[in-house]
Structure formats: structure tokens, C-alpha cells
Design a protein around this motif. Structure first.
Motif, PDB file in Angstrom:
ATOM      1  N   GLU A   1      38.665  33.369  30.779  1.00 48.90           N
ATOM      2  CA  GLU A   1      38.081  34.071  31.924  1.00 48.90           C
ATOM      3  C   GLU A   1      38.809  33.693  33.213  1.00 48.90           C
ATOM      4  OE1 GLU A   1      35.600  36.432  32.020  1.00 48.90           O
ATOM      5  OE2 GLU A   1      35.898  36.404  29.846  1.00 48.90           O
TER       6      GLU A   1
ATOM      7  N   THR B   1      41.972  35.574  33.287  1.00 45.07           N
ATOM      8  CA  THR B   1      41.715  36.988  33.558  1.00 45.07           C
ATOM      9  C   THR B   1      41.497  37.217  35.051  1.00 45.07           C
ATOM     10  OG1 THR B   1      40.686  37.245  31.374  1.00 45.07           O
ATOM     11  CG2 THR B   1      40.232  38.949  33.002  1.00 45.07           C
TER      12      THR B   1
ATOM     13  N   ASN C   1      38.280  38.522  27.218  1.00 45.41           N
ATOM     14  CA  ASN C   1      38.645  39.550  28.190  1.00 45.41           C
ATOM     15  C   ASN C   1      40.101  39.471  28.626  1.00 45.41           C
ATOM     16  OD1 ASN C   1      36.019  40.683  28.337  1.00 45.41           O
ATOM     17  ND2 ASN C   1      35.368  39.072  29.759  1.00 45.41           N
TER      18      ASN C   1
ATOM     19  N   HIS D   1      43.848  40.063  28.874  1.00 43.15           N
ATOM     20  CA  HIS D   1      44.583  41.246  28.434  1.00 43.15           C
ATOM     21  C   HIS D   1      46.069  41.120  28.756  1.00 43.15           C
ATOM     22  CE1 HIS D   1      44.521  42.381  32.685  1.00 43.15           C
ATOM     23  NE2 HIS D   1      43.219  42.150  32.666  1.00 43.15           N
TER      24      HIS D   1
ATOM     25  N   SER E   1      46.297  46.209  36.947  1.00 42.30           N
ATOM     26  CA  SER E   1      45.620  45.274  36.044  1.00 42.30           C
ATOM     27  C   SER E   1      44.110  45.445  36.107  1.00 42.30           C
ATOM     28  CB  SER E   1      46.002  43.831  36.407  1.00 42.30           C
ATOM     29  OG  SER E   1      47.386  43.608  36.220  1.00 42.30           O
ATOM     30  N   GLN E   2      43.593  45.750  37.291  1.00 46.19           N
ATOM     31  CA  GLN E   2      42.160  45.976  37.420  1.00 46.19           C
ATOM     32  C   GLN E   2      41.725  47.228  36.657  1.00 46.19           C
ATOM     33  OE1 GLN E   2      40.828  42.997  38.479  1.00 46.19           O
ATOM     34  NE2 GLN E   2      39.516  44.119  39.901  1.00 46.19           N
TER      35      GLN E   2
ATOM     36  N   THR F   1      40.616  45.548  33.200  1.00 49.91           N
ATOM     37  CA  THR F   1      39.291  44.989  33.473  1.00 49.91           C
ATOM     38  C   THR F   1      38.216  46.060  33.570  1.00 49.91           C
ATOM     39  OG1 THR F   1      40.346  43.178  34.673  1.00 49.91           O
ATOM     40  CG2 THR F   1      37.996  43.485  35.013  1.00 49.91           C
TER      41      THR F   1
END
Length: 396
Positions: free
Chosen positions: A86, A89, A222, A224, A288-289, A293
Motif C-alpha cells: 500500500e 502504491t 493494489n 500495479h 497512474s491514478q 488506482t
């Protein structure tokens, strides 16, 4: 060697974090109800107050560690290591955006338009991700490139204006933040642009699976593929700044643009190139967001304050790629561990924000940090012992 370490910039960043954590511990103790209750009878039993302070601070920072690095309460390693994933991330967009801001710093420019560049990159990447039907892999690459180009062009406006008219990039990028925000807000409320079909909410449709970043460690985490791209961006920026002729020109302009101009460097072109690359890096944070996410659709708050946090990351990392990598991971830990502190110990999340702000304060005041820890000033020579002077007495 010890003197070189004590007078360097890296030790100031480390000690700034230490000081901020100490001040954070004081605030945690003052806001804890158990400490306040024990302080009411301090003179009767002072030991209870100190025990309550220790329990409050140690419990908060233990929860911070378990929420950001490793949770020892989990029976299995796979579940215990989840907090670290996390942290990485959260750190992914901070690293990418911090690299963009830090590169602009090295050229003597202050790119404060991270929010606008992230929004434009998110809109471009998101539109490609939910509007087109392309094969897996190709769809992701096309969406990624679209986001990088959008971020670069939006930052390039400030670079072009500075190069052609001398307009200050701080003012231009701040204004472009508002332009991007209201433009994306309008697009999210307009059917046929970014708004999801048949919806009245200002939100996009979900991203198609062919464009979403793949998971690095499986669906239970999460983390990635965006983290890999962030690490690749660190290596790329390091190579540009330290190993390429373009990076040499960037650093020369950042040190003294007048001397660089006399040496034959096209300063105006360097300003434009720097903002284009900076915008692309910040755009990577927006991509990336969207693709890593918030794949179920995003709104105008997709930037999540990362554009401004990137300034702090760049300052803490001293505008060096590897320093920004470490600073991004640290602030990712603050984000991941802050929620754990709030849930486990009832520590207000605002204290984490105060700690982050104090880090910037201490970094901006190196003499204060040096005076607190009694460090020597840079360039000061070590004291040498005075030689012993002896008189020769003539023998009579």
C-alpha cells in the motif's frame, strides 16, 4: 568523511524528518485523552503521566509502522506485507510527480502546476481508456502515451510563455491549474465528452480492462504496473541529468542562465524542453491514478492533492532522482500509515499532515537544523590545534 556527511544536504533531510517526528510525538501526546487525564493529577503521581505519554506515542508509531511497512499481527507473511505494498502504491504517483517538479527545479524553474497537468493527463488517458476498443497491451500503451503528451503540452504552455515573453512560470502554472480544473469539471458534466452515458453525476465511465495497468503481485494487492514505470522514470531522469548533454545544459541554466547563454546554450529552448519533460513526468502520475488506482471512473478530484505534495517530495529529495524516490516512498508511508494511526489509536489524521508540513519547514531552514544538532556549517574548516611554541635557551 564524517565532516563531509555532517555538512551535506542529505543529513539535513534526514534530520528534518527526525525533528518532524519528534514534534509529531509531542502533538500526539497532547491530544491523547489518557495523557490529559493523567496530567490532571501529575503532582500526585507523575509516573502515570509519563507512562500515558509513552503508551500514546509508542502505540501511535507502532500503528504507523504496521500500517505502512509490516503488520506483525497477521498470521501469514503474504498478508503481513500488504501495508508495504500500500505504501508503494501511494508512493507511485508521488515519485512520478516529484520527478517532474524536481527536474524543473534543476533548471531554475518552479513548476507549481502539477494539479492541472495531472488533470489533463488523467482526462486524456481516461478518455482513450474508456472510449476505444484495442487489444490488451496496445490499449494501455496508447492511453499512457496520450496522458504523457497531454501533461507535457499543458506544462509546455508555461515553458513557451517563459521562453518567448519572459512570463513567470509560477503565475502561469497557477492560472493553468484553475483553467484545467474548470475545463475538466465542464467536460465531466457534458454528455459525449467525459461524463458517463446515462448518468447525471460528474464522473467518467469505468476504464476498460484492456487499458488498466496489470497487478504486480496478484489481485489481493493494489500495487500495479505504474510503480515499475515510476522506477523507470527515476532511472531515465538520472540518466538525463547526470549522463546526457541535455542534462548538462539543464544544470548549467539552473546554476546561472546568463553564464549558460554566454557559453552558447540556448536558454529559451532549455526552459521549453524542461517544462515539456516535467509535464510528462507529472502526467505519468495522473495516468497512474486513472489506469492503476481509480479504474471504476474518476471525477475532478482525481489529482488527490498529489500535484502539491510533489513539491514537498522534490524538496525533501533535494531535486535528485534517487532522493525523490526515497522521499516519495516516505510520503507514501505517511499516507498509508496515517489511516492506521487514526483507526487503531484515534490519532487525528491532521497530525500526519502537520508532520509533512514541518518536514518542509525544517528543510527550508537548514541553519535551524544545524543549530539544533550542533552541526558544522558547509565550507567551514575544522579547527586545528595551535602549535606549541618553545623557546630555545642558549646554553651559557
Amino acid at each position: 568523511m564524517l565532516r563531509e556527511i555532517a555538512t551535506g544536504n542529505a543529513i539535513i533531510s534526514v534530520l528534518a524528518v527526525v525533528l518532524a517526528l519528534i514534534v509529531g510525538a509531542i502533538m500526539i501526546a497532547f491530544t491523547d485523552e489518557r495523557v490529559q487525564s493523567a496530567a490532571g493529577y501529575f503532582f500526585a503521581r507523575p509516573g502515570d503521566t509519563f507512562v500515558a505519554i509513552w503508551d500514546s506515542v509508542s502505540g501511535a508509531y507502532a500503528a504507523f509502522f504496521q500500517g505502512s511497512i509490516y503488520n506483525f499481527r497477521r498470521p501469514e507473511f503474504a498478508s503481513g506485507i500488504r501495508p508495504l505494498t500500500e505504501t508503494l502504491t501511494f508512493a507511485t504517483p508521488l515519485i512520478a510527480a516529484g520527478l517532474g517538479v524536481g527536474l524543473a527545479f534543476r533548471v531554475g524553474m518552479f513548476n507549481i502546476g502539477g494539479r492541472g497537468q495531472m488533470l489533463m493527463a488523467s482526462a486524456a488517458a481516461g478518455w482513450v481508456a474508456f472510449s476505444f476498443d484495442l487489444p490488451w497491451g496496445i490499449h494501455m500503451i496508447v492511453a499512457l502515451v496520450a496522458g504523457l503528451i497531454a501533461g507535457a503540452l499543458w506544462a509546455g504552455i508555461a515553458g513557451l510563455l517563459k521562453a518567448r515573453t519572459g512570463a513567470h512560470e509560477v503565475i502561469v502554472t497557477i492560472m493553468l491549474n484553475y483553467v484545467a480544473l474548470y475545463l475538466i469539471t465542464w467536460m465531466l458534466r457534458t454528455p459525449g465528452l467525459l461524463q458517463a452515458p446515462g448518468s447525471n453525476n460528474p464522473k467518467t465511465p469505468p476504464m476498460k480492462d484492456t487499458a488498466v495497468f496489470p497487478d504486480l503481485l496478484g489481485p489481493q494487492y493494489n500495487l500495479h504496473f505504474g510503480f515499475v514505470l515510476a522506477i523507470a522514470a527515476v532511472v531515465l531522469v538520472w540518466w538525463i541529468l547526470d549522463r546526457s548533454s541535455l542534462g548538462f545544459q539543464f544544470r548549467a541554466v539552473g546554476e546561472n542562465p546568463n553564464a549558460a547563454r554566454v557559453a552558447g546554450i540556448n536558454v529559451k529552448s532549455m526552459y521549453l524542453y524542461a517544462m515539456l519533460i516535467s509535464g510528462a513526468l507529472v502526467g505519468l502520475a495522473g495516468v497512474s491514478q486513472v489506469l492503476g488506482t481509480v479504474t471504476t471512473g474518476f471525477s475532478s478530484g482525481i489529482d488527490a492533492g498529489i500535484g502539491f505534495d510533489a513539491i514537498t517530495v522534490a524538496l525533501l529529495g533535494r531535486s535528485t532522482p534517487w532522493g525523490i524516490l526515497a522521499a516519495g516512498i516516505l510520503f507514501g508511508a505517511f499516507k498509508a500509515g496515517g489511516f492506521s494511526m487514526q483507526a487503531a489509536e484515534g490519532v487525528p489524521i491532521d497530525i500526519v499532515l502537520v508532520v509533512q508540513s514541518l518536514i518542509v519547514l525544517f528543510i527550508a531552514a537548514p541553519p535551524l537544523v544545524r543549530s539544533i544538532f550542533r552541526l558544522p556549517a558547509p565550507g567551514s574548516a575544522p579547527r586545528r590545534p595551535r602549535p606549541i611554541v618553545t623557546k630555545e635557551v642558549e646554553a651559557k
